[in-house]
Scaffold this active site. Structure first.
Site, PDB file in Angstrom:
ATOM      1  N   GLU A  16       0.825  -1.209   0.000  1.00 56.94           N
ATOM      2  CA  GLU A  16       0.000   0.000   0.000  1.00 56.94           C
ATOM      3  C   GLU A  16       0.860   1.261   0.000  1.00 56.94           C
ATOM      4  OE1 GLU A  16      -2.999   0.019  -0.684  1.00 56.94           O
ATOM      5  OE2 GLU A  16      -3.512  -2.075  -0.370  1.00 56.94           O
ATOM      6  N   TYR A  99      -6.188   6.258   4.586  1.00 57.55           N
ATOM      7  CA  TYR A  99      -6.283   5.286   3.495  1.00 57.55           C
ATOM      8  C   TYR A  99      -5.509   4.011   3.825  1.00 57.55           C
ATOM      9  CZ  TYR A  99      -4.636   2.890  -0.652  1.00 57.55           C
ATOM     10  OH  TYR A  99      -4.286   1.920  -1.542  1.00 57.55           O
ATOM     11  N   ASP A 117      -9.212   5.694  -2.159  1.00 56.80           N
ATOM     12  CA  ASP A 117      -8.040   6.194  -2.873  1.00 56.80           C
ATOM     13  C   ASP A 117      -8.512   6.824  -4.177  1.00 56.80           C
ATOM     14  OD1 ASP A 117      -8.738   4.033  -4.452  1.00 56.80           O
ATOM     15  OD2 ASP A 117      -6.736   3.138  -4.469  1.00 56.80           O
TER      16      ASP A 117
END
Length: 344
Positions: A16, A99, A117
């Site tokens: 990520e 996020y 996102d």
């Protein structure tokens, strides 16, 4: 995504962070190299920042790498090397925002936190024909609320991944494949006939351009002067050749002489032009001009930064920004007797 197939919190966290400003095809080799070099949170925490930055070199947004290193040390110190499952705990770790915390908590631990996102924003904006500027705080809050309402609490990880994949592979920015989209029948943007008008964004400003001039200073032993940027600065912790921004109406050679003197205290004679390399950052573009320089006195460098004299072969072992790395490749080819074109 195939990176997340192992479902280990460490792999999910790393993937990520890499994907925050990087496409999957660009980020995959970095992810694979990273987990080979640093297979655990502990190994990452014990590495030097120089090693981490060198592994990251070319991905850009180097604050991600610095925060990744800080985060690993934080996780080892506070949670004995185990990434915490609680969303609130994840938010206390350097470099982990809403996020990333939502992605880790939902995908790794099955907790009901909606990921929002760029891909998800695009999908939701088109589904609802959302007409407000998505960069506004109120818009982000509204879209986060919608994402949370739509989240499947029984399979939050799979749902978040599916929504992100839909945006990445089907609901693309310029050429969405609406015919293959599983939700096109109730997509307001598709039914309006022009889904690409969403998401709505404010007009982008003209990207500024700067001429940056650096000096390649060799000593009597043929070593090259390099210095390390302050950790808190842009590209912090990376090595560079001394130099800086050209002022209006200033000759490139004069910029080189002035900037080298200001940064290192060395008076240099500026010689042959080596290369001009173009490079784009997120908010501006540069042309990096490099010149051979001769140190005109025996005075030692007085740079306030960490600095070294490095032989050509050692330059590969330092972490440099992308434009500097391109310049190093030219220098190495010149040293090997295979000069390269001087404009990029």
């Amino acid at each position: 995504m195939p990176w997340r197939s192992s479902r280990t919190p460490y792999h999910i966290w790393l993937s990520e962070i890499i994907l925050q400003q990087t496409r999957v095809d660009q980020g995959t080799p970095y992810f694979l190299r990273f987990i080979e070099r640093f297979p655990t949170v502990e190994s990452l925490s014990q590495a030097s920042l120089d090693d981490v930055l060198q592994m990251w070199e070319g991905l850009g947004y180097y604050s991600r790498a610095r925060n990744l290193h800080k985060a690993a040390q934080c996780i080892v110190e506070k949670w004995q090397g185990h990434i915490p499952s609680a969303y609130a705990d994840l938010l206390t770790i350097p470099g982990i925002g809403p996020y990333t915390a939502a992605a880790i908590s939902s995908i790794a631990f099955g907790q009901a936190h909606a990921v929002v996102d760029g891909n998800v924003i695009r999908v939701l904006s088109r589904l609802m024909a959302f007409s407000k500027d998505v960069s506004l705080h109120s818009s982000k809050t509204h879209l986060q609320t919608i994402a949370t309402l739509l989240l499947n609490p029984r399979e939050p990880g799979n749902y978040n991944e599916s929504l992100m994949e839909l945006g990445a592979l089907v609901c693309s920015p310029n050429k969405p494949d609406c015919a293959q989209c599983p939700v096109h029948s109730f997509c307001a943007g598709y039914n309006e006939g022009n889904p690409t008008q969403y998401p709505v964004k404010r007009p982008s400003k003209k990207t500024p351009h700067y001429d940056i001039v650096v000096g390649i200073i060799e000593d009597q032993l043929g070593r090259i002067f390099v210095q390390k940027r302050p950790v808190e600065a842009m590209l912090g912790g990376l090595w560079e050749f001394p130099g800086g921004k050209k002022e209006a109406l200033e000759e490139l050679t004069e910029t080189c002489r002035r900037e080298v003197l200001e940064e290192t205290g060395m008076n240099v004679k500026v010689g042959q032009h080596i290369a001009s390399i173009k490079h784009a950052y997120s908010h501006f573009r540069i042309t990096l001009h490099a010149f051979e320089c001769t140190h005109e006195s025996s005075t030692a460098p007085a740079s306030p930064l960490e600095w070294e004299w490095a032989v050509h072969e050692q330059l590969q072992a330092y972490a440099f920004p992308k434009a500097n790395r391109d310049l190093i490749n030219i220098l190495l080819e010149r040293a090997a007797g295979t000069p390269k074109a001087t404009s990029h």
